[in-house]
Design a protein around this motif. Sequence first.
Motif, PDB file in Angstrom:
ATOM      1  N   PHE A  48       0.974  -1.341  -0.012  1.00 11.18           N
ATOM      2  CA  PHE A  48      -0.295   0.060  -0.066  1.00 11.18           C
ATOM      3  C   PHE A  48       0.686   1.241  -0.059  1.00 11.18           C
ATOM      4  O   PHE A  48       1.468   1.510   1.004  1.00 11.18           O
ATOM      5  CB  PHE A  48      -1.063   0.034   1.198  1.00 11.18           C
TER       6      PHE A  48
ATOM      7  N   THR B 150       3.474   0.534   3.279  1.00 12.48           N
ATOM      8  CA  THR B 150       2.766  -0.591   4.067  1.00 12.48           C
ATOM      9  C   THR B 150       2.635  -2.083   3.388  1.00 12.48           C
ATOM     10  O   THR B 150       2.148  -2.107   2.061  1.00 12.48           O
ATOM     11  CB  THR B 150       1.469   0.078   4.516  1.00 12.48           C
TER      12      THR B 150
ATOM     13  N   GLU C 119     -14.488   1.518   4.744  1.00  8.67           N
ATOM     14  CA  GLU C 119     -14.579   2.745   5.415  1.00  8.67           C
ATOM     15  C   GLU C 119     -15.879   2.918   6.250  1.00  8.67           C
ATOM     16  O   GLU C 119     -16.807   2.450   5.599  1.00  8.67           O
ATOM     17  CB  GLU C 119     -14.595   3.842   4.208  1.00  8.67           C
TER      18      GLU C 119
ATOM     19  N   GLY D 281     -11.258   4.987   9.068  1.00  5.50           N
ATOM     20  CA  GLY D 281     -11.564   6.349   8.520  1.00  5.50           C
ATOM     21  C   GLY D 281     -11.705   7.489   9.472  1.00  5.50           C
ATOM     22  O   GLY D 281     -12.003   8.561   9.177  1.00  5.50           O
TER      23      GLY D 281
ATOM     24  N   SER E 242      -1.565   6.060  10.278  1.00  4.94           N
ATOM     25  CA  SER E 242      -1.973   6.128   9.025  1.00  4.94           C
ATOM     26  C   SER E 242      -1.850   4.862   8.202  1.00  4.94           C
ATOM     27  O   SER E 242      -2.815   4.582   7.584  1.00  4.94           O
ATOM     28  CB  SER E 242      -1.171   7.279   8.275  1.00  4.94           C
TER      29      SER E 242
ATOM     30  N   GLN F 165      -5.121   2.775   8.533  1.00  2.00           N
ATOM     31  CA  GLN F 165      -6.471   3.037   8.058  1.00  2.00           C
ATOM     32  C   GLN F 165      -6.645   2.390   6.484  1.00  2.00           C
ATOM     33  O   GLN F 165      -7.554   1.893   6.083  1.00  2.00           O
ATOM     34  CB  GLN F 165      -6.351   4.451   8.002  1.00  2.00           C
ATOM     35  N   GLU F 166      -5.633   2.491   6.041  1.00  3.41           N
ATOM     36  CA  GLU F 166      -5.444   2.058   4.433  1.00  3.41           C
ATOM     37  C   GLU F 166      -5.582   0.446   4.440  1.00  3.41           C
ATOM     38  O   GLU F 166      -6.447  -0.092   3.691  1.00  3.41           O
ATOM     39  CB  GLU F 166      -4.504   2.475   3.534  1.00  3.41           C
ATOM     40  N   ALA F 167      -4.691  -0.040   4.978  1.00  2.00           N
ATOM     41  CA  ALA F 167      -4.161  -1.501   4.895  1.00  2.00           C
ATOM     42  C   ALA F 167      -5.221  -2.574   5.452  1.00  2.00           C
ATOM     43  O   ALA F 167      -5.294  -3.693   5.143  1.00  2.00           O
ATOM     44  CB  ALA F 167      -2.853  -1.927   5.372  1.00  2.00           C
TER      45      ALA F 167
ATOM     46  N   VAL G  26      -8.542  -1.994   5.165  1.00  2.00           N
ATOM     47  CA  VAL G  26      -9.686  -2.069   4.315  1.00  2.00           C
ATOM     48  C   VAL G  26      -9.636  -3.406   3.276  1.00  2.00           C
ATOM     49  O   VAL G  26      -8.400  -3.484   2.776  1.00  2.00           O
ATOM     50  CB  VAL G  26      -9.536  -0.799   3.497  1.00  2.00           C
TER      51      VAL G  26
ATOM     52  N   GLN H  24       4.482   5.965   8.090  1.00  2.00           N
ATOM     53  CA  GLN H  24       3.196   5.543   8.017  1.00  2.00           C
ATOM     54  C   GLN H  24       2.926   5.228   9.579  1.00  2.00           C
ATOM     55  O   GLN H  24       1.868   4.844   9.755  1.00  2.00           O
ATOM     56  CB  GLN H  24       3.142   4.393   7.316  1.00  2.00           C
TER      57      GLN H  24
END
Length: 235
Positions: A80, A84, A104, A177, A183, A186-188, A190, A206
């Motif tokens: 990511f 990440t 999210e 979210g 941080s 939050q993305e990884a 999902v 990150q």
Amino acid sequence: SRVVAQFFINLHDYITMRVRWYIGALSCAMLFSCSNEEDILPQQQEKIVSYLTSKHTPLLLSEQDAAQSLDNDPPYYSTFGNTTYRYIADIYNADRLTRPEVSEGCRLDLTFSLYDFTPYTTPKPAECIYSNDTTVINRLVESGLNPRYWVEYDANGEPIRDEFGQFVPIGQTLLIGGGATISGLQEALVGCREQDEVELYMTYNQAYGEKLIVGLMTKECPVAFFCRINKVTKQ
């Protein structure tokens, strides 16, 4: 109730306490110049990928290489933003797709441990930064950890233990979210699913950036985050 306390609010308090303890050391550390991000990020990326592909158990392919592999169900990591790296142990489990998926706005109940990944080797207990895993906490307490910000306390200020004599971790949830935690999570997270066993490896930008917490984590520290997603709640 602290059962639904914002994820990592206790980690924030814990780190704040350690900052106060080591303010003198932090002042000294500020005398050193900041490292060049252009040098640090490629080094951390290279070392994380090297660990995943040559030292991790099992050895992992990149997601792209796994898609072209002739092997059946080769284990792989996903990337990511090139900073990440995620491994899901049961990614090929046929039943996995029937479980609730993280998206999210979901709220997650996790059992997790966060490690300083500076050694770029399989994390050891002493490298744990924070955890709500009972087994990990009890092992660290045996080694001298004060669990004040890790476990539940009663009205008399005594740590609460369960019927087996184990410490009761402070209940926490993570809002995807919500922006209240590092941080890279939050993305990884999902696309993960309930009951997944997930490993995340993050470069310092990150995670906690250029923070230096003496005795807790190194400056510009890459981190490893291991978790089990116990429950996914759609908001």
